[in-house]
Scaffold this motif. Sequence first.
Motif, PDB file in Angstrom:
ATOM      1  N   CYS A 118       0.845  -1.198   0.000  1.00 27.85           N
ATOM      2  CA  CYS A 118       0.000   0.000   0.000  1.00 27.85           C
ATOM      3  C   CYS A 118       0.879   1.245   0.000  1.00 27.85           C
ATOM      4  O   CYS A 118       2.075   1.171   0.283  1.00 27.85           O
ATOM      5  N   ASP A 259     -11.821  -3.063   3.974  1.00 29.08           N
ATOM      6  CA  ASP A 259     -12.239  -2.848   2.602  1.00 29.08           C
ATOM      7  C   ASP A 259     -13.437  -3.779   2.388  1.00 29.08           C
ATOM      8  O   ASP A 259     -13.444  -4.913   2.874  1.00 29.08           O
ATOM      9  N   THR A 265      -7.287  -4.237   5.508  1.00 24.23           N
ATOM     10  CA  THR A 265      -7.349  -2.878   6.027  1.00 24.23           C
ATOM     11  C   THR A 265      -7.491  -1.883   4.881  1.00 24.23           C
ATOM     12  O   THR A 265      -6.729  -1.948   3.918  1.00 24.23           O
ATOM     13  N   ALA A 266      -8.475  -0.991   5.001  1.00 25.18           N
ATOM     14  CA  ALA A 266      -8.634   0.053   3.977  1.00 25.18           C
ATOM     15  C   ALA A 266      -8.401   1.433   4.580  1.00 25.18           C
ATOM     16  O   ALA A 266      -8.211   2.406   3.868  1.00 25.18           O
ATOM     17  N   GLY A 267      -8.431   1.500   5.915  1.00 26.43           N
ATOM     18  CA  GLY A 267      -8.248   2.806   6.547  1.00 26.43           C
ATOM     19  C   GLY A 267      -8.388   2.682   8.043  1.00 26.43           C
ATOM     20  O   GLY A 267      -8.551   1.588   8.581  1.00 26.43           O
ATOM     21  N   ARG A 269     -10.284   4.819  11.449  1.00 23.73           N
ATOM     22  CA  ARG A 269     -11.108   5.919  11.960  1.00 23.73           C
ATOM     23  C   ARG A 269     -10.450   6.468  13.222  1.00 23.73           C
ATOM     24  O   ARG A 269     -10.153   5.712  14.156  1.00 23.73           O
ATOM     25  N   ASP A 292     -11.645   9.861   9.071  1.00 17.84           N
ATOM     26  CA  ASP A 292     -11.190   8.608   8.472  1.00 17.84           C
ATOM     27  C   ASP A 292      -9.953   8.852   7.606  1.00 17.84           C
ATOM     28  O   ASP A 292      -9.930   9.776   6.802  1.00 17.84           O
ATOM     29  N   SER A 294      -7.380   6.984   4.879  1.00 20.90           N
ATOM     30  CA  SER A 294      -7.159   5.790   4.045  1.00 20.90           C
ATOM     31  C   SER A 294      -5.738   5.283   4.228  1.00 20.90           C
ATOM     32  O   SER A 294      -4.794   6.065   4.181  1.00 20.90           O
ATOM     33  N   CYS A 295      -5.608   3.988   4.429  1.00 26.65           N
ATOM     34  CA  CYS A 295      -4.274   3.387   4.539  1.00 26.65           C
ATOM     35  C   CYS A 295      -4.416   1.875   4.401  1.00 26.65           C
ATOM     36  O   CYS A 295      -5.493   1.337   4.629  1.00 26.65           O
ATOM     37  N   GLY A 296      -3.336   1.215   4.031  1.00 27.87           N
ATOM     38  CA  GLY A 296      -3.391  -0.246   3.892  1.00 27.87           C
ATOM     39  C   GLY A 296      -2.608  -0.964   4.965  1.00 27.87           C
ATOM     40  O   GLY A 296      -2.556  -2.189   5.007  1.00 27.87           O
TER      41      GLY A 296
END
Length: 434
Positions: A118, A259, A265-267, A269, A292, A294-296
């Motif tokens: 990512c 995701d 993992t998409a992010g 909070r 939020d 976004s991160c991988g």
Amino acid sequence: HHQRDQYHPYLVDIYEQLPVPFGLVRFGVAPDHPEVKNVINTFTQTARHSRCSFYGNVNVGKDVSVEELQQAYHAVVLVTTQTILPGEDLAGVYSAKDFVGWYNGLPSCQELSPDLSCETAVILGQGNVALDVARVLLSPIDILKKTDITHPALEALAESQVRRVLIVGRRGPMQVACTIKELREMVNLPDTRPEMVVADFQGVIDALKDLPRPRKRLTQLLLKTALEIPGEMEQERRNKASRTWGFRFFRSPVKVLADPDHNRTAGIRLAVNRLEGSGEGACAMLTEEVEDVSCGLVISSIGYRSVPIDPSIPFDSHKAIVPNTMGRVQQAAGLYCSGWLKTGPTGVIATTMNNSFDTARSLMEDMDSGVLHISSAKPGSQTIRALLEKRGVKPVTFSNWEKIDSVEVKRGEATGKPREKLLTVEEMLQVART
């Protein structure tokens, strides 16, 4: 310095779960900080002393109980913790402890093979370990090649797609937990540029004059990095950089976001905090607001908590320590503790060393004052070795470890590294026993 030394030669035995000594110094220190490992030389001198014995590959609490150790010895010092981290089970979330263990060759972390495909990584926590992880994720591979980082980690990092690292803390710039040395390394890391939120630094300049000196210097460096318009050379360096890093202040993790299709993992909070109070004692209070990101990849460097290794030991699960007075375990004569089991997860290697000297001092005082009845004979390692043999446990001695050490150093020489670590307990045992 004790009068009775000639009559009472003290014997010290060290029991260690892994076949190799040095614990956090081997598995927790950043590979590009070799100077921190100097304490190994002191340890080695002690371990080679005729009255000191090292028994590796012995899991206290499983292979032998604390109670059995207490029966065999006049005094038992616990420095061991098993740590748990309340974490998310999504792919792409790791505890910093495991991530650091992975690139440092801790056998239990070799299966980790973290996904670095990512662009953005979020690190929770702003202590030195968080900065170590950020630095390792963003370091040019040529720098890492010269360290004792493990080969699989080096390969993974060479392929890594991570270009941006956010380092998240629940409080503000004046409470960050790292030291100026680690921050300076981050600021000067080749091929990277800082990316900060200007609004986070509101009011910080006014507060500078009242700060104690170390905190003041750290805060000045943060301010300079975040707010100062860089000179021509620095601007050029930043323009060329292919990677960015930044602190995000006043944020607490709420949950890792998945995701929708996979369990990846998409992010993350983050809750937005406001600070109550000022200085070191400032408290982060949650607001209603969330954000939020976004991160991988999420690496959590908060909340290592000890859990007791043995039900017989008193334990304060709120503070995650064994209740003690200067290292003396309360209501348990002859039982002592040191390290994070004594203090909770705080401080650097030097803090932990001084802390252990204090515990040793308590133990010596108890011998002098007669709290410890050292006139009665105790069998020591004799009984324990017999118990272990009966249970099929074969300890690794210090000279066995030295075989492992020389194999690792030899393997490192081939590629110009200080060492290439053996990565599994099986391999370690094989080398130790040849």
